[in-house]
Scaffold this motif. Sequence first.
Motif, mmCIF file in Angstrom:
data_model
loop_
_atom_site.group_PDB
_atom_site.id
_atom_site.type_symbol
_atom_site.label_atom_id
_atom_site.label_comp_id
_atom_site.label_asym_id
_atom_site.label_seq_id
_atom_site.Cartn_x
_atom_site.Cartn_y
_atom_site.Cartn_z
ATOM 1 N N LEU A 87 0.848 -1.187 0.000
ATOM 2 C CA LEU A 87 0.000 0.000 0.000
ATOM 3 C C LEU A 87 0.882 1.236 0.000
ATOM 4 C CD1 LEU A 87 -2.457 -1.149 2.814
ATOM 5 C CD2 LEU A 87 -2.618 -1.601 0.373
ATOM 6 N N HIS A 88 0.670 2.112 -0.956
ATOM 7 C CA HIS A 88 1.418 3.364 -1.048
ATOM 8 C C HIS A 88 0.600 4.446 -0.343
ATOM 9 C CE1 HIS A 88 4.351 1.725 -3.891
ATOM 10 N NE2 HIS A 88 3.311 1.031 -4.360
ATOM 11 N N LEU A 89 1.110 4.895 0.791
ATOM 12 C CA LEU A 89 0.388 5.868 1.605
ATOM 13 C C LEU A 89 0.440 7.247 0.972
ATOM 14 C CD1 LEU A 89 1.743 4.671 5.042
ATOM 15 C CD2 LEU A 89 -0.426 4.070 3.976
ATOM 16 N N ARG A 90 -0.584 8.027 1.199
ATOM 17 C CA ARG A 90 -0.686 9.356 0.604
ATOM 18 C C ARG A 90 -0.511 10.425 1.683
ATOM 19 N NH1 ARG A 90 -5.906 11.870 -2.374
ATOM 20 N NH2 ARG A 90 -4.917 13.787 -3.022
ATOM 21 N N TYR A 91 0.267 11.445 1.352
ATOM 22 C CA TYR A 91 0.521 12.550 2.271
ATOM 23 C C TYR A 91 0.225 13.868 1.571
ATOM 24 C CZ TYR A 91 2.983 9.147 5.137
ATOM 25 O OH TYR A 91 3.299 8.060 5.910
ATOM 26 N N GLN A 92 -0.264 14.857 2.334
ATOM 27 C CA GLN A 92 -0.480 16.207 1.807
ATOM 28 C C GLN A 92 0.788 17.009 2.032
ATOM 29 O OE1 GLN A 92 -3.700 17.774 4.094
ATOM 30 N NE2 GLN A 92 -5.255 16.623 3.008
ATOM 31 N N GLU A 93 1.209 17.751 1.041
ATOM 32 C CA GLU A 93 2.387 18.602 1.124
ATOM 33 C C GLU A 93 3.607 17.831 1.608
ATOM 34 O OE1 GLU A 93 1.203 21.812 3.638
ATOM 35 O OE2 GLU A 93 -0.529 22.270 2.409
ATOM 36 N N GLY A 94 3.634 16.525 1.352
ATOM 37 C CA GLY A 94 4.783 15.713 1.684
ATOM 38 C C GLY A 94 4.883 15.273 3.133
ATOM 39 N N GLU A 95 4.124 15.862 4.057
ATOM 40 C CA GLU A 95 4.290 15.541 5.467
ATOM 41 C C GLU A 95 3.011 15.138 6.181
ATOM 42 O OE1 GLU A 95 6.040 18.837 7.445
ATOM 43 O OE2 GLU A 95 7.862 18.796 6.243
ATOM 44 N N ILE A 96 1.892 15.769 5.864
ATOM 45 C CA ILE A 96 0.645 15.547 6.594
ATOM 46 C C ILE A 96 -0.061 14.318 6.011
ATOM 47 C CG2 ILE A 96 -1.565 16.545 7.260
ATOM 48 C CD1 ILE A 96 -0.226 19.314 6.701
ATOM 49 N N PRO A 97 -0.238 13.267 6.815
ATOM 50 C CA PRO A 97 -0.865 12.055 6.279
ATOM 51 C C PRO A 97 -2.352 12.250 6.004
ATOM 52 C CG PRO A 97 -0.452 11.807 8.625
ATOM 53 C CD PRO A 97 0.150 13.117 8.216
ATOM 54 N N MET A 98 -2.830 11.612 4.947
ATOM 55 C CA MET A 98 -4.260 11.641 4.635
ATOM 56 C C MET A 98 -5.044 10.824 5.656
ATOM 57 S SD MET A 98 -4.844 13.554 2.044
ATOM 58 C CE MET A 98 -6.473 13.078 1.566
ATOM 59 N N ILE A 99 -4.413 9.793 6.214
ATOM 60 C CA ILE A 99 -5.061 8.958 7.222
ATOM 61 C C ILE A 99 -4.688 9.483 8.597
ATOM 62 C CG2 ILE A 99 -5.231 6.649 8.217
ATOM 63 C CD1 ILE A 99 -4.556 5.550 5.432
ATOM 64 N N THR A 100 -5.674 10.057 9.291
ATOM 65 C CA THR A 100 -5.447 10.512 10.656
ATOM 66 C C THR A 100 -5.674 9.374 11.632
ATOM 67 O OG1 THR A 100 -6.240 12.697 10.020
ATOM 68 C CG2 THR A 100 -6.134 12.223 12.379
ATOM 69 N N GLU A 101 -6.750 8.637 11.415
ATOM 70 C CA GLU A 101 -7.091 7.504 12.286
ATOM 71 C C GLU A 101 -7.849 6.470 11.482
ATOM 72 O OE1 GLU A 101 -7.075 5.130 15.405
ATOM 73 O OE2 GLU A 101 -6.210 7.121 15.585
ATOM 74 N N ILE A 102 -7.645 5.218 11.828
ATOM 75 C CA ILE A 102 -8.392 4.114 11.247
ATOM 76 C C ILE A 102 -8.786 3.219 12.414
ATOM 77 C CG2 ILE A 102 -6.312 2.785 10.711
ATOM 78 C CD1 ILE A 102 -7.789 1.803 8.178
ATOM 79 N N ARG A 103 -10.085 2.939 12.523
ATOM 80 C CA ARG A 103 -10.611 2.246 13.700
ATOM 81 C C ARG A 103 -11.468 1.055 13.277
ATOM 82 N NH1 ARG A 103 -12.895 6.340 17.673
ATOM 83 N NH2 ARG A 103 -10.687 6.788 17.781
ATOM 84 N N ARG A 104 -11.155 -0.101 13.822
ATOM 85 C CA ARG A 104 -11.919 -1.327 13.555
ATOM 86 C C ARG A 104 -13.218 -1.261 14.333
ATOM 87 N NH1 ARG A 104 -13.531 -5.778 11.171
ATOM 88 N NH2 ARG A 104 -12.631 -7.775 11.706
ATOM 89 N N VAL A 105 -14.337 -1.586 13.699
ATOM 90 C CA VAL A 105 -15.641 -1.537 14.357
ATOM 91 C C VAL A 105 -16.132 -2.954 14.640
ATOM 92 C CG1 VAL A 105 -18.035 -0.786 14.151
ATOM 93 C CG2 VAL A 105 -16.200 0.660 13.284
ATOM 94 N N SER A 106 -16.372 -3.728 13.598
ATOM 95 C CA SER A 106 -16.864 -5.093 13.747
ATOM 96 C C SER A 106 -15.673 -6.008 13.988
ATOM 97 C CB SER A 106 -17.606 -5.505 12.479
ATOM 98 O OG SER A 106 -18.210 -6.755 12.646
ATOM 99 N N ARG A 107 -15.745 -6.779 15.071
ATOM 100 C CA ARG A 107 -14.645 -7.661 15.443
ATOM 101 C C ARG A 107 -15.125 -9.110 15.403
ATOM 102 N NH1 ARG A 107 -13.939 -2.917 18.276
ATOM 103 N NH2 ARG A 107 -11.789 -2.271 18.541
ATOM 104 N N PRO A 108 -14.202 -10.076 15.427
ATOM 105 C CA PRO A 108 -14.640 -11.475 15.422
ATOM 106 C C PRO A 108 -15.533 -11.825 16.614
ATOM 107 C CG PRO A 108 -12.333 -11.361 14.869
ATOM 108 C CD PRO A 108 -12.748 -9.978 15.266
ATOM 109 N N GLY A 109 -15.333 -11.200 17.758
ATOM 110 C CA GLY A 109 -16.140 -11.490 18.931
ATOM 111 C C GLY A 109 -17.435 -10.710 19.007
#
Length: 132
Positions: free
Chosen positions: A62-84
């Motif tokens: 996966l090639h991550l994307r950044y704004q202006e070379g430093e600020i990541p496009m992904i601030t947070e990624i949170r799993r909702v549905s879990r196996p349990g």
Amino acid sequence: MAMTDPLADMFTRIRNAVRRGHATVQVPASTLKAEIARVLHQEGFLQGVERIEEGGHPVLRLHLRYQEGEIPMITEIRRVSRPGKRVYVRRPHIPKVRGGLGVAILTTPKGVMTGNESRVQKIGGEVLCYIW
């Protein structure tokens, strides 16, 4: 030891790579992970996705994307549905993440898609994650 939640592993790898400022991250490939990566690329969170072989095993790069070379496009990624504890929603209850600034990724009978796409197609499904 067998991994019980491969999606949580994928999200943790992405989260760690973004925090360290890496340009790419590799995750073991599966069909569901490839579909999630496709949606992330389509929504502009990733620059690109490659499926490669490494050590005889399929891997997604996966090639991550950044704004202006430093600020990541992904601030947070949170799993909702879990196996349990699986989380399923009907169309009227599809969540809006961060007031519409984020994206909910769902797996539906018609495939993996964003919450907005599933609202348009009038179908619900399992909420996999929130990303902003």
